[in-house]
Enzyme design. Structure first.
Site, mmCIF file in Angstrom:
data_model
loop_
_atom_site.group_PDB
_atom_site.id
_atom_site.type_symbol
_atom_site.label_atom_id
_atom_site.label_comp_id
_atom_site.label_asym_id
_atom_site.label_seq_id
_atom_site.Cartn_x
_atom_site.Cartn_y
_atom_site.Cartn_z
ATOM 1 N N GLU A 166 35.387 40.810 43.599
ATOM 2 C CA GLU A 166 35.468 42.109 44.564
ATOM 3 C C GLU A 166 36.340 41.461 45.613
ATOM 4 O O GLU A 166 36.146 40.385 46.148
ATOM 5 C CB GLU A 166 33.866 42.569 45.072
ATOM 6 N N ASP A 208 31.433 40.024 35.386
ATOM 7 C CA ASP A 208 31.561 40.093 37.120
ATOM 8 C C ASP A 208 31.186 38.662 37.609
ATOM 9 O O ASP A 208 30.127 37.901 36.694
ATOM 10 C CB ASP A 208 30.371 40.945 37.313
ATOM 11 N N GLU A 240 36.701 51.864 43.034
ATOM 12 C CA GLU A 240 35.235 52.468 43.187
ATOM 13 C C GLU A 240 35.087 53.215 44.118
ATOM 14 O O GLU A 240 35.433 53.074 45.446
ATOM 15 C CB GLU A 240 34.251 51.259 43.020
ATOM 16 N N LYS A 283 35.819 39.450 36.740
ATOM 17 C CA LYS A 283 36.245 40.340 37.937
ATOM 18 C C LYS A 283 35.551 40.110 39.094
ATOM 19 O O LYS A 283 34.354 39.376 38.931
ATOM 20 C CB LYS A 283 35.434 41.952 37.439
ATOM 21 N N ASP A 313 27.610 42.994 37.414
ATOM 22 C CA ASP A 313 26.412 42.447 37.925
ATOM 23 C C ASP A 313 25.607 43.855 38.572
ATOM 24 O O ASP A 313 24.298 43.554 39.315
ATOM 25 C CB ASP A 313 26.642 41.524 39.315
ATOM 26 N N SER A 314 25.953 44.904 38.049
ATOM 27 C CA SER A 314 24.921 46.404 38.363
ATOM 28 C C SER A 314 23.811 46.045 37.716
ATOM 29 O O SER A 314 22.747 46.688 37.646
ATOM 30 C CB SER A 314 25.776 47.292 37.681
#
Ligand code: KIV
Length: 261
Positions: A112, A81, A179, A110, A42-43
């Site tokens: 978080e 993501d 990260e 993925k 999602d960057s």
């Protein structure tokens, strides 16, 4: 290549080279370069859309870019993501949205978060959806974390991160991104888990590495993070830069100490 292959590589002691990717042409170049896994991160909200965070990325954005990457790389493990707000509400919400990313071509999703997400990870993996965790600096929580900061520096924070990592593994996560955590902590977490860890600003002792494509090509107009290296320097082509990244990850030349905390 699927998430199970990444675990086998790691068991053999082979480092995993992962890079973010958002379109078919780059996906094809990455596959040719021997990349083990592509993260449709999602960057993309920052490097493609120009936003200052990942928060506005939608599930539809992620479906679109996952499909593009899947079209370009048929033999590479693709991880997508789950965007902000698409999984935190309930395991059922996460399943509904993860299924759409899998249908778009992802082999793994993925998300978080630590222990708080364990129930959701268990729910997804029990229903056939491989999950990659993401701990340390978690970009979707940038405002709660007070900015782009290294996580796990204090003894208490380090202990919490280790417990979160174990909780995700117990819940069935097959991979874990770490990260911006101190290299020594990432090494300890890696030693205590049986699933592979993938570092970004987490030192050389993770089982693999990931970078944002635009950082490793030196084309992001914003600030380059300390943990990134521009592989276009000294490379004759994008293809050569991608191959140099894969080789540097595999032989442990990247990250060096100057890329670590
Ligand atoms: O979205 C992304 O690119 C990521 C990486 C920073 C790991 O999550």
């Amino acid at each position: 290549m699927n998430p199970g292959n990444l675990q086998q590589m790691s068991a053999r002691g082979e480092k995993i080279a992962m890079l973010t990717c958002y379109d078919a042409s780059f996906a094809s170049l990455c596959e040719t370069a021997g990349m083990d896994a592509l993260l449709v991160g999602d960057s993309l909200g920052m490097v493609l859309h120009g936003a200052t965070s990942t928060l506005a990325v939608t599930l539809r954005d992620m479906q679109y870019h996952t499909r593009c990457v899947a079209n370009g790389a048929k033999n590479t493990c693709i991880i997508a993501d789950m965007p902000f707000g698409s999984y935190q509400q309930s395991p059922e919400q996460a399943l509904h949205n993860a299924a759409r990313l899998m249908a778009a071509g992802a082999h793994m999703v993925k998300l978080e978060g630590g222990s708080v997400m364990a129930e959701t990870v268990r729910f997804l993996t029990a229903r056939g959806i491989p999950v990659c965790g993401h701990l340390g600096f978690t970009p979707q929580s940038v405002h709660q974390l007070g900015g782009y900061r290294v996580q796990g520096r204090s003894v208490d924070d380090a202990q919490r991160l280790l417990e979160d990592a174990k909780a995700l593994e117990s819940a069935g996560a097959g991979l874990l991104v770490l990260e911006m955590v101190p290299a020594a902590l990432a090494k300890e977490i890696t030693a205590q888990l049986s699933i592979p860890t993938i570092g970004i600003g987490a030192g050389v002792d993770c089982n693999g590495q990931v970078l944002v494509l635009h950082d490793m090509l030196g084309i992001y107009p914003g600030k380059t993070p300390r943990f990134a290296r521009n592989f276009m320097e000294g490379a004759e082509s994008v293809q050569a830069a991608l191959a140099a990244y894969v080789q540097a990850v595999k032989n442990g030349a990247f990250p060096a100490s100057e890329h670590s905390f």
